[in-house]
Scaffold this motif. Sequence first.
Motif, short mmCIF file in Angstrom:
data_model
loop_
_atom_site.label_atom_id
_atom_site.label_comp_id
_atom_site.label_asym_id
_atom_site.label_seq_id
_atom_site.Cartn_x
_atom_site.Cartn_y
_atom_site.Cartn_z
N GLY A 171 -17.31 91.52 15.06
CA GLY A 171 -17.52 90.24 14.36
C GLY A 171 -16.43 89.87 13.37
N ARG A 172 -15.37 90.70 13.19
CA ARG A 172 -14.35 90.36 12.21
C ARG A 172 -13.59 89.10 12.63
N ASP A 173 -13.33 88.97 13.95
CA ASP A 173 -12.55 87.83 14.42
C ASP A 173 -13.26 86.49 14.20
N TRP B 265 -10.29 85.91 -7.09
CA TRP B 265 -11.42 85.00 -7.34
C TRP B 265 -12.42 85.05 -6.19
N LYS B 266 -11.89 85.11 -4.97
CA LYS B 266 -12.76 85.12 -3.78
C LYS B 266 -13.66 86.35 -3.78
N CYS B 267 -13.07 87.53 -4.02
CA CYS B 267 -13.86 88.77 -3.99
C CYS B 267 -14.89 88.77 -5.12
N GLU C 4 -13.47 73.73 3.38
CA GLU C 4 -12.11 74.30 3.43
C GLU C 4 -12.07 75.62 4.20
N GLY C 5 -11.68 75.54 5.47
CA GLY C 5 -11.48 76.75 6.27
C GLY C 5 -10.17 77.42 5.90
N ALA C 6 -9.13 76.62 5.69
CA ALA C 6 -7.81 77.15 5.31
C ALA C 6 -7.78 77.43 3.81
N ASN C 7 -6.70 78.07 3.36
CA ASN C 7 -6.50 78.26 1.93
C ASN C 7 -5.77 77.05 1.36
N ARG C 8 -6.32 76.45 0.33
CA ARG C 8 -5.74 75.33 -0.40
C ARG C 8 -5.35 74.12 0.47
N GLY D 149 -15.80 84.51 4.30
CA GLY D 149 -16.46 85.35 5.31
C GLY D 149 -15.55 86.45 5.83
N GLY D 150 -14.25 86.17 5.88
CA GLY D 150 -13.29 87.17 6.37
C GLY D 150 -13.30 88.41 5.49
N VAL D 151 -13.28 88.22 4.19
CA VAL D 151 -13.22 89.39 3.31
C VAL D 151 -14.58 90.08 3.24
N PRO E 266 -10.67 71.26 7.37
CA PRO E 266 -9.26 71.59 7.48
C PRO E 266 -9.14 73.11 7.62
N ALA E 267 -8.70 73.58 8.80
CA ALA E 267 -8.66 75.03 9.06
C ALA E 267 -7.30 75.43 9.62
N ALA E 268 -6.25 74.79 9.08
CA ALA E 268 -4.90 75.11 9.58
C ALA E 268 -4.00 75.57 8.43
N GLN F 98 -9.57 70.47 11.89
CA GLN F 98 -8.11 70.54 12.02
C GLN F 98 -7.72 72.01 12.16
N GLY F 99 -7.03 72.36 13.26
CA GLY F 99 -6.66 73.76 13.51
C GLY F 99 -7.63 74.36 14.50
N PHE F 100 -7.09 74.90 15.59
CA PHE F 100 -7.95 75.53 16.59
C PHE F 100 -7.48 76.97 16.81
N GLY F 101 -7.27 77.68 15.68
CA GLY F 101 -6.90 79.10 15.73
C GLY F 101 -8.15 79.93 15.52
N ASP F 102 -7.98 81.09 14.89
CA ASP F 102 -9.11 82.00 14.69
C ASP F 102 -10.25 81.31 13.94
N VAL F 103 -9.91 80.69 12.82
CA VAL F 103 -10.95 80.10 11.97
C VAL F 103 -11.56 78.86 12.64
N GLY F 104 -10.71 77.95 13.10
CA GLY F 104 -11.18 76.70 13.70
C GLY F 104 -12.04 76.94 14.93
N THR F 105 -11.62 77.86 15.80
CA THR F 105 -12.36 78.12 17.03
C THR F 105 -13.74 78.71 16.72
P1 NAD Z 1 -4.26 80.79 13.26
O1 NAD Z 1 -2.80 81.04 13.23
O2 NAD Z 1 -5.13 81.57 14.19
O3 NAD Z 1 -4.58 79.23 13.54
C1 NAD Z 1 -3.96 78.21 12.85
C2 NAD Z 1 -4.18 76.94 13.65
O4 NAD Z 1 -3.62 75.85 12.93
C3 NAD Z 1 -3.50 76.93 15.01
O5 NAD Z 1 -4.37 76.33 15.94
C4 NAD Z 1 -2.28 76.05 14.78
O6 NAD Z 1 -1.82 75.42 15.96
C5 NAD Z 1 -2.85 75.05 13.82
N1 NAD Z 1 -1.83 74.31 13.09
C6 NAD Z 1 -0.65 74.74 12.60
N2 NAD Z 1 0.02 73.72 12.04
C7 NAD Z 1 -0.78 72.63 12.15
C8 NAD Z 1 -0.67 71.28 11.77
N3 NAD Z 1 0.41 70.84 11.13
N4 NAD Z 1 -1.68 70.44 12.04
C9 NAD Z 1 -2.78 70.88 12.69
N5 NAD Z 1 -2.95 72.14 13.08
C10 NAD Z 1 -1.96 73.00 12.82
O7 NAD Z 1 -4.74 80.99 11.74
P2 NAD Z 1 -6.21 81.26 11.22
O8 NAD Z 1 -6.42 82.72 11.07
O9 NAD Z 1 -7.17 80.44 12.00
O10 NAD Z 1 -6.08 80.69 9.74
C11 NAD Z 1 -6.12 79.30 9.47
C12 NAD Z 1 -6.11 79.10 7.97
O11 NAD Z 1 -7.22 79.77 7.39
C13 NAD Z 1 -4.89 79.64 7.24
O12 NAD Z 1 -4.63 78.79 6.16
C14 NAD Z 1 -5.36 81.00 6.71
O13 NAD Z 1 -4.61 81.41 5.57
C15 NAD Z 1 -6.79 80.65 6.37
N6 NAD Z 1 -7.68 81.80 6.33
C16 NAD Z 1 -7.85 82.59 7.43
C17 NAD Z 1 -8.72 83.66 7.38
C18 NAD Z 1 -8.96 84.53 8.58
O14 NAD Z 1 -9.82 85.42 8.49
N7 NAD Z 1 -8.31 84.30 9.71
C19 NAD Z 1 -9.43 83.95 6.20
C20 NAD Z 1 -9.24 83.11 5.09
C21 NAD Z 1 -8.37 82.03 5.17
#
Ligand code: NAD
Length: 423
Positions: free
Chosen positions: A177-179, A84-86, A312-316, A342-344, A290-292, A213-220
Motif C-alpha cells: 500500500g505504500r505506492d 510540520w507534516k509529521c 493539495e496532492g503536490a507539495n506547495r 498519507g505517504g509518510v 493539483p498533484a504534479a 493535475q498530474g497522473f503520476g503516483d499521487v494523481g493515479t
Molecule cells: P510523479 O513523478 O509520479 O508524477 C508527477 C506527475 O506530474 C506526472 O504525471 C507528470 O507528467 C506530471 N507533471 C509534470 N509536470 C507537469 C505539468 N507542468 N503540468 C501537469 N502535470 C505535470 O510524482 P508523484 O510521486 O505523483 O508526486 C507528485 C507531487 O506530489 C510532487 O509534488 C511530490 O513532491 C508530491 N508528493 C508525493 C508524495 C508521494 O508519496 N509520491 C508524497 C507527498 C508529496
Amino acid sequence: MDEQFARARAHLAQVEPGLVDFLRLARRSIVVNLPIQMDDGSVQNFVGYRVLHSRLLGPGKGGIRYHPDVTLTEVTALAALMTWKCALVRVPFGGAKGGIACDTKSLSEGELRRLTRRYIAELGDDIGPYTDIPAPDLYTDARVMAWVFDTYDQMHPGENNWPVVTGKPRELGGSQGRDQATGRGCVETLERFLQVDGLPGMSALDGARVAIQGFGDVGTAAARCFRDRGARVVAVSDSRGGILADDDAALDLERVAAHKAEAGTVAGTPGTRTITNEDLLALECDVLVPAALGGQIHSGNVGSVRARVVLEGANRPVTPEADDALAARGVPVLPDILANAGGVVVSYAEWVQNIEHHDWSLEEVHAHLREAMVSAVDRVVARWRGFPADAATSGLSTDLRTAAMVEAVQRLATVTEQRGIWP
Ligand code: NAD
C-alpha cells in the motif's frame, strides 16, 4: 515556508519568541562532494545535501530527490515541510530531506548506482534507523532505495538495517500500500472534511466532479480512490497535456493508464478531448487536485479556478497569494501538510514492520492510514473553527493551512518545553 510559518507564528504569541526561531530553523545541514567515475572513464563531481530540520519527535524522515535544480535552500524548505507534516499527523518522526544535483536522464544505471552508494557512504552515520531515515522523492524510486539500504547494510553488518530507509521494494521489506498511500490519503482527507461539514452544500464524495493535475503516483492513486468512492473523475493531465471525458462522463481510468503506458501521455486517450493544463485548472468542478508540481495555482491564474474545494496532492502547489484569493472567495484549500501526508503515514508503517519483522496486510495498512488521516483532519478543523471571530479583521490568516501549521508548531513547542532546553 517562511511565509507559511510567519502566518502561523502570528497565532502563537504565547510561545517564547526564541523558541519559535529555533523551531523554524534546521538543526543540521550537510553538504557532500561526490566524485563519480563515469562510464567513459572520466570523473565528474556531484554535490549532495542532507538537511535534518528537527528530531524533536523522533528520527528525521524525508525523501531524497535527484534533480538538476536541487539546492541547499530547496532541500532545507522541504525538510521543514516534513517536520510540520509529521507533527501534524502524529507519526513519531522529525523532518529531513536530501538530494543530489544531477540529471538522472543523462546517467546510466551503473553511474546512478555508484552515485547513490557514494552519497550514502559520505553521509555515514548521519543517517540511520533511529537518527534519520530517507525515502524516495522526485526521480528516485524503490530501486534507488534498495541501493541505499544495501550500502548502509554493508557499512553496518550484523544489525537489523531494514528500517534505515522506506519506500523499498516489497522483497526488501517495503510495505503493502505504500505506492497508493499519498493519493489514498488525499481522498481520506477530503472525505473526512466533508463528513464534518467543512464544505457547506457538499457532504459526500458520491457524484462529485473531480479534476486532477498530474497522473503520476499521487494523481493515479487519488483518481482510482475517488472512482471507488463514487466520485466522477472527469479530467486528468500530465506534463504533455490534459484530457476531458466526452459528454461529461467519468473517465475510464484503466483505459487512460493503459494509453499513458503505451504513448507516454494521457493526451489522446480514445473517448476524450485534449485540453491544456491551464484549461484543467479552470474547469468547473467540485474538487480540484493539483498533484504534479509546486506553484501551479498562483496570482496569475487563481481568478479562473472554479472548483469548490482544492486538495493539495503536490507539495506547495498553491502560492500564498493564491491562498489569500481563494480564502476571500470561500474556497477551502486542504493543505499539503495534511492532504498529502498519507505517504509518510505508510512510511512509518513500513518502519514499524521492519523493526518488528512483520508484514501487515493491505487492509491493515489502509485502516492505519484512514485512522491517521481522520484524526489529523479533526484536529485541523477544530483549530480552524476555534480561531477567534476577530482574527481575520485583526489581519491574521484564518485558512486551513494556517490552522494546520498552528497545530503542528504548537505541538513542537509543547514537546520542546516539556523536554526542557538542553543543557
Ligand atoms: P510523479 O513523478 O509520479 O508524477 C508527477 C506527475 O506530474 C506526472 O504525471 C507528470 O507528467 C506530471 N507533471 C509534470 N509536470 C507537469 C505539468 N507542468 N503540468 C501537469 N502535470 C505535470 O510524482 P508523484 O510521486 O505523483 O508526486 C507528485 C507531487 O506530489 C510532487 O509534488 C511530490 O513532491 C508530491 N508528493 C508525493 C508524495 C508521494 O508519496 N509520491 C508524497 C507527498 C508529496
